[in-house]
Every structure is written in structure tokens, then in C-alpha cells.
Design a protein around this motif. Structure first.
Motif: not given
Length: 473
Positions: A172-182
Motif C-alpha cells: 500500500v502506497g504511492p509509486a512516486d512523489a507526485d502520486e504521493a502528494h495527490r
């Protein structure tokens, strides 16, 4: 004996600065007020408070306790101590801690309070999990939820007993920083509670790019893996690049944690977590509560595994591994209910081994058992993934064919008979489809049995399909 309240022990255990106590007290313990005895006990219970000097005085000398911080000190007289330990503790903390220290203590206890509530919520959902996969996603959602541990991402690696090591399974978690912030902005904007985040995870498996990447990885033996497996709780690593190549492919933050999941009967897997996108250091409180979350999940995992094994034993035929009559009746009821609700056709096939009694009488029961196993293999190899096969007793087998019309059922029957013949086996089958051959789906079993006995009377080694069709193998 002077018991110190648990919450005060916890406060002094989490002080952000070290304190030193100096005490002048009467040598007669009976002359010591309760608050003094409690204060003298605190250094034994708190790593942040130590006893620097203890002077025992003759009776009649005044009691005096001084607690020193880095730049200030707090003196407690007998009169002040007479108001109790809570009053003394407030005085000490108020005089020795500055605003920054108070903010740190408040932060620690706010984190603990939030995580205890999150742990209660997670436990509520874990206890209601219907299967192990669902329970594991609930745990992972708690590790990454901002209302709980708040790690940026987490991955689960399951032990592979056949090939060794630990294979990537869930993440569970984003694949990159952009996805994380979204993701973080969406959660904040929608004001999602931890309950809603858990339900999102529990209701479906997230086949995200991060999870897809994790599933390509295998953790083999390395210093990091060995250290995590040997430790009693999560291990914090602080290094530029992991030695383990699979961990290195995750491109973790400089600080990351590995924790083993161990149930009472076996080692289950490893948890990886980090804060690679926020860059936040992993705190001692995060590690402490991560251990709680993993222990809780391990307990549920062990219980669900035992329940699953018990369910399999209750539903499984011991000789062939197929479903038994009890489990078949439930599946048949489900198939009929679904077909009637959707108007989708279905079929049922009854099968037995020709002259099976003679095999047992002439070659022995062990040979008969081998024949039953061979028939089971023929059935499993000949059926579709959606079909269900059961042994309901002796040499009798039943196959459920959802979404199957008469023509498809006939083709499956022919395939089974021909493959059985190729293995030196002779079988007879009776097949009935709904709604082509019978008006009521509840009559499938009895009509298939009737067709099976028609095949027997007609000479065996054949199938009676529907009302008139006969297939000879």
C-alpha cells in the motif's frame, strides 16, 4: 511499597531532557510521606530521571528533594510534598521544562492517543475480517494511514517455504512523489476517516504500480533480513543503500524499517515501511506502535489460518481432496439460486466407476482407492475453472456446471469419458441442464442420478445427456 500511577510513570519515561534527583530524607521509612516514597521510586521506573544523591538523616531533620534539569532546578519541601505526587509532578514539570520540551511531550502523547484509538479501530475490523487477505490489507492501511502510523508506504513479503526467502505479496502506497502528494491531498480534501481508509483497503485488493513492483521482488538472505528475523520487534536501518538487492530496488529512504511477522506456529513474513516521499525520520513511537500492529495482525492471522484449516477439513473428502457431500449441497444451492436470479443456465453431472465393487473384491481396497484418485484427477483436468467437483460417497462423484447449456455439458461429459478410458478406467455419467431438461433447478440432482442409471443399464462406459442423447466413450 509506593505504587506510582501508570500515567505519571509514562510522563517521566518520555521526558525530552534528563533530570537528576537529590534527596535528604529521614532514615526511618515510616516517617516518609507517600509522595516522597513515590518520588524516590520514580528513578527506578524512568530512563529520563536518575537518583544522583540520597542522604539519610536522623529523625527531626527536614525532608528536602531537589530535581535538577539542564539549567534549572526545582526544590520540593515537605509542605509541598504533602499535597501528593500529582501536585509535585506538575511543579517539577512546570519549572524545569520550557515551551519546546512541553511541545515535545504533548506531541508524544497526542501520537500515542491517536494510535491507541487507531489500534482499537483496526482491531475492530481485523476481528471481523472474513479472510487472511482482507486482514492483511487492513493492517497495511493502518500502517500508512495518517490517523495511525503515517508511514509513506508499506510492503509485505511472505515466506516461501518451497523456494526459500520472502516473496513480495501486498503493498500500500504511492509509486512516486507526485502520486504521493495527490493521494494525501485527496484524503485531506475528502476528510477521510481511518474507518473509511480501512474499508477502502478491506473491500478490494489494490493492484497499484507499487504493489505490482513489490510482487516482482524476492528478499533473499542478507544482513538486513537476518537482523529483522532475529529481533523481537521492528528494526530501524539507517544507511545510504541496502545490502539486500531486492530492498535496494525499492529505493528506500535512508531510514527504513523491517519487521518479522511471527505467529505461534510459524514465521509468516516480513514488513517493510519507510517515509521516502515526506523525508520524515522514523520516530521511536512509530516503531513502538508498528510492533503493536504487527502483533495484533499475527494473532488474527494465526486464528484465521486455524479456522481455514478446520473449514477445509470439514468440507474436504479425505481420500481425494475434493469437496464432500456437505460442501456440495451448499454449492448446489448457491448455483441454483444464482441461475434463477439471473436466468443463466446451469447443469449437473453424476458419475460413478463401472464395476467398482469388483475392483475392490479382486484387487483390494488400496487398488480401489487409487482408482478413485485417478478418477478425481481426470475430473479436475477436464473441467473449467468455474466448475465444482465433489465425491459424495464410495465411487460416486458429482460435478456442478454453472452457466452451462446442454451442448457444453455433453462436450465436457465426452471429454471426461474419453480421458478416463485412456487411463484404463470405465465410468458412467448422467447429465441434466436447467432449464432445457428440467423445469425446477432443485430437480437437477435426482434427474442426473436417473440418467446415470440409464447409462449403467445401457451397457456402461457412456453418458446419458438430457432427455435422449447418449454418448459412448
Amino acid at each position: 511499597m509506593a505504587s506510582v500511577p501508570a500515567y505519571l510513570r509514562d510522563v517521566f519515561a518520555h521526558l525530552p531532557v534528563p533530570l537528576v534527583m537529590e534527596a535528604d530524607v529521614p532514615e526511618d521509612p515510616a516517617a516518609l510521606p507517600l509522595a516522597v516514597r513515590q518520588l524516590l521510586k520514580l528513578p527506578l521506573l524512568s530512563p529520563s530521571l536518575r537518583l544522583g544523591r540520597l542522604t539519610l538523616q536522623s529523625s527531626g531533620q527536614p525532608t528536602r528533594i531537589v530535581i535538577k534539569g539542564q539549567q534549572r532546578q526545582c526544590e520540593l519541601s515537605a509542605e509541598q510534598l504533602s499535597h501528593g505526587l500529582e501536585d509535585a509532578a506538575r511543579r517539577v514539570l512546570g519549572e524545569l521544562l520550557d515551551k519546546e520540551h512541553f511541545a515535545r511531550v504533548l506531541e508524544v502523547f497526542a501520537f500515542q492517543s491517536s494510535n491507541l484509538e487507531a489500534l482499537r479501530t483496526l482491531t475492530h475490523y481485523l476481528l471481523r475480517a472474513s479472510d487472511i487477505d482482507q486482514a492483511l490489507y487492513i493492517m497495511l492501511s493502518g500502517i500508512t494511514s495518517g490517523e495511525a502510523l503515517g508511514f509513506n508506504r508499506v510492503a509485505l513479503f511472505l515466506q516461501d517455504p518451497e523456494q526459500g526467502g520472502f516473496m513480495g505479496s501486498k503493498a500500500v502506497g504511492p509509486a512516486d512523489a507526485d502520486e504521493a502528494h495527490r493521494i494525501w491531498e485527496a484524503i485531506e480534501y475528502e476528510s477521510k476517516t481511518i474507518e473509511q481508509q480501512i474499508e477502502d483497503c478491506a473491500s478490494r485488493s489494490f493492484d497499484t504500480p507499487f504493489q505490482q513492483h513489490v510482487r516482482t521482488l524476492r528478499l533473499t538472505d542478507s544482513a538486513e533480513v537476518a537482523q529483522a528475523l532475529a529481533a523481537p520487534g521492528p528494526v530501524l536501518f539507517d544507511q545510504e543503500r541496502p545490502v539486500n538487492e531486492a530492498l535496494a530496488q525499492l529505493k528506500p529512504a535512508r531510514q527504513y524499517t523491517l519487521a518479522a511477522i511471527q505467529t505461534h506456529d510459524k514465521r509468516r513474513g516480513l514488513i517493510f515501511a519507510d517515509n521516502v516521499y515526506s523525508g520524515t525520520p522514523v520516530s521511536p513511537e512509530q516503531l513502538h506502535f508498528l510492533s503493536f500492529y504487527i502483533d495484533q495482525t499475527a494473532l488474527i492471522w494465526g486464528n484465521l489460518s486455524l479456522m481455514n484449516r478446520a473449514q477445509v477439513m470439514a468440507d474436504q473428502d479425505a481420500l481425494t481432496g475434493l469437496l464432500n457431500r456437505r460442501a456440495l449441497d451448499l454449492r448446489l444451492e448457491e448455483m441454483c439460486r444464482h441461475s434463477q436470479a439471473t436466468n443463466e443456465p446451469c447443469a449437473l453431472m453424476a458419475l460413478d466407476v463401472d464395476l467398482f465393487k469388483e475392483i475392490n473384491d479382486t484387487r483390494g481396497h488400496e487398488a480401489g482407492d487409487e482408482v478413485l484418485k485417478d478418477v478425481s484427477k481426470v475430473l479436475l483436468d477436464s473441467l473449467r475453472p468455474s466448475d465444482t467437483v465433489a465425491r459424495i460417497g464410495g465411487d460416486e462423484f458429482v460435478v456442478l456446471l454453472p452457466g452451462c447449456q446442454r451442448g457444453t455439458a455433453a462436450a465436457i461429459a465426452a471429454r471426461i469419458g474419453q480421458r478416463a478410458r485412456a487411463r484404463g478406467l470405465s465410468v458412467s455419467l448422467g447429465t441434466v441442464s436447467w432449464p432445457e431438461d428440467c423445469q425446477e433447478s432443485s430437480a437437477l440432482m435426482s434427474m442426473a442420478d436417473a440418467n446415470l442409471y440409464k447409462a449403467k443399464r445401457a451397457g456402461r462406459g457412456r453418458a446419458c445427456v438430457g432427455v435422449k442423447q447418449v454418448i459412448i466413450f
